[in-house]
Write a protein that holds these residues in place. Structure first.
Motif, mmCIF file in Angstrom:
data_model
loop_
_atom_site.group_PDB
_atom_site.id
_atom_site.type_symbol
_atom_site.label_atom_id
_atom_site.label_comp_id
_atom_site.label_asym_id
_atom_site.label_seq_id
_atom_site.Cartn_x
_atom_site.Cartn_y
_atom_site.Cartn_z
ATOM 1 N N PRO A 46 0.803 -1.228 0.000
ATOM 2 C CA PRO A 46 0.000 0.000 0.000
ATOM 3 C C PRO A 46 0.835 1.278 0.000
ATOM 4 N N SER A 47 1.988 1.272 0.663
ATOM 5 C CA SER A 47 2.837 2.475 0.645
ATOM 6 C C SER A 47 3.383 2.728 -0.755
ATOM 7 N N ILE A 48 3.709 1.669 -1.486
ATOM 8 C CA ILE A 48 4.178 1.828 -2.863
ATOM 9 C C ILE A 48 3.031 2.302 -3.755
ATOM 10 N N ALA A 53 0.456 6.294 -7.091
ATOM 11 C CA ALA A 53 -0.747 7.067 -7.426
ATOM 12 C C ALA A 53 -0.445 8.561 -7.413
ATOM 13 N N TRP A 54 0.328 9.002 -6.426
ATOM 14 C CA TRP A 54 0.682 10.416 -6.356
ATOM 15 C C TRP A 54 1.505 10.825 -7.573
ATOM 16 N N LYS A 55 2.471 10.010 -7.955
ATOM 17 C CA LYS A 55 3.347 10.343 -9.082
ATOM 18 C C LYS A 55 2.571 10.371 -10.394
ATOM 19 N N ILE A 111 -0.935 -1.020 -17.847
ATOM 20 C CA ILE A 111 0.344 -1.457 -18.408
ATOM 21 C C ILE A 111 1.488 -1.010 -17.501
ATOM 22 N N ASN A 112 1.440 0.229 -17.053
ATOM 23 C CA ASN A 112 2.477 0.720 -16.133
ATOM 24 C C ASN A 112 2.461 -0.046 -14.816
#
Length: 181
Positions: A46-48, A53-55, A111-112
């Motif tokens: 979840p931290s990743i 999501a922010w990036k 895809i990312n």
């Protein structure tokens, strides 16, 4: 969007530091014990996801903004003349005409998501206890740690086929919900 993944991952690793990170400090101020974030197996992925999501938010917003700007204002005005309220215009005009942009964002994001590596490697290294291990990191480990390039190549092909299959399913499914026009 233009910041490198390594820089973003290191900043988020600092923000989510379980002992003296900004997020846990703020949570502590309101009486909440913050989780272990990237040191707890339950919170590593979840931290990743939060950092990812922010990036990616900037990219998604630019694409959706372009989609919104491409909507002909005459269609919205015609809906107003027909008596459609704000919610009806949103669901009957704006969202259907925004669906091509939404489709593009969903395909590219999935895809990312399959190709995640940099942020995992920088934030957790695949740990703790393999909780954030991803396929691309397994390919990396097979190739550079264990010298098993053949197995890594096979896993790369498998990843390619999975991404291709998911993309084909999305492209076929888009006929039902994407409105061009």
């Amino acid at each position: 969007m233009v910041t490198s993944w390594i820089a973003v991952a290191l900043v988020w690793r600092w923000l989510l530091n379980p002992s003296n990170g900004v997020v846990n400090t703020l949570l502590g101020m309101v009486g909440i014990d913050g989780p272990g974030w990237w040191t707890d197996p339950a919170w590593a992925m979840p931290s990743i996801i939060i950092a990812s999501a922010w990036k990616d938010l900037g990219f998604v917003m630019v694409i959706l903004l372009a989609g919104l700007q491409a909507i002909d204002p005459a269609l919205v005005d015609a809906a107003k003349v027909d008596g459609a309220g704000p919610w009806r215009r949103l669901f009957s005009v704006t969202l259907p005409l925004l669906s091509p942009s939404t489709f593009f964002v969903v395909v590219i994001s999935l895809i990312n998501g399959f190709q995640v590596f940099d942020q995992v490697y920088a934030m957790t290294g695949g740990g703790p206890a393999g909780a954030s291990q991803v396929v691309v990191q397994q390919i990396y480990d097979l190739t550079f740690r264990y010298g098993k390039a053949g197995e890594a190549s096979a896993l790369s092909w498998l990843l390619f086929l999975v991404v291709l299959a998911v993309t084909v399913v999305q492209v076929r499914g888009q006929r039902r919900w994407v409105t061009y026009g």
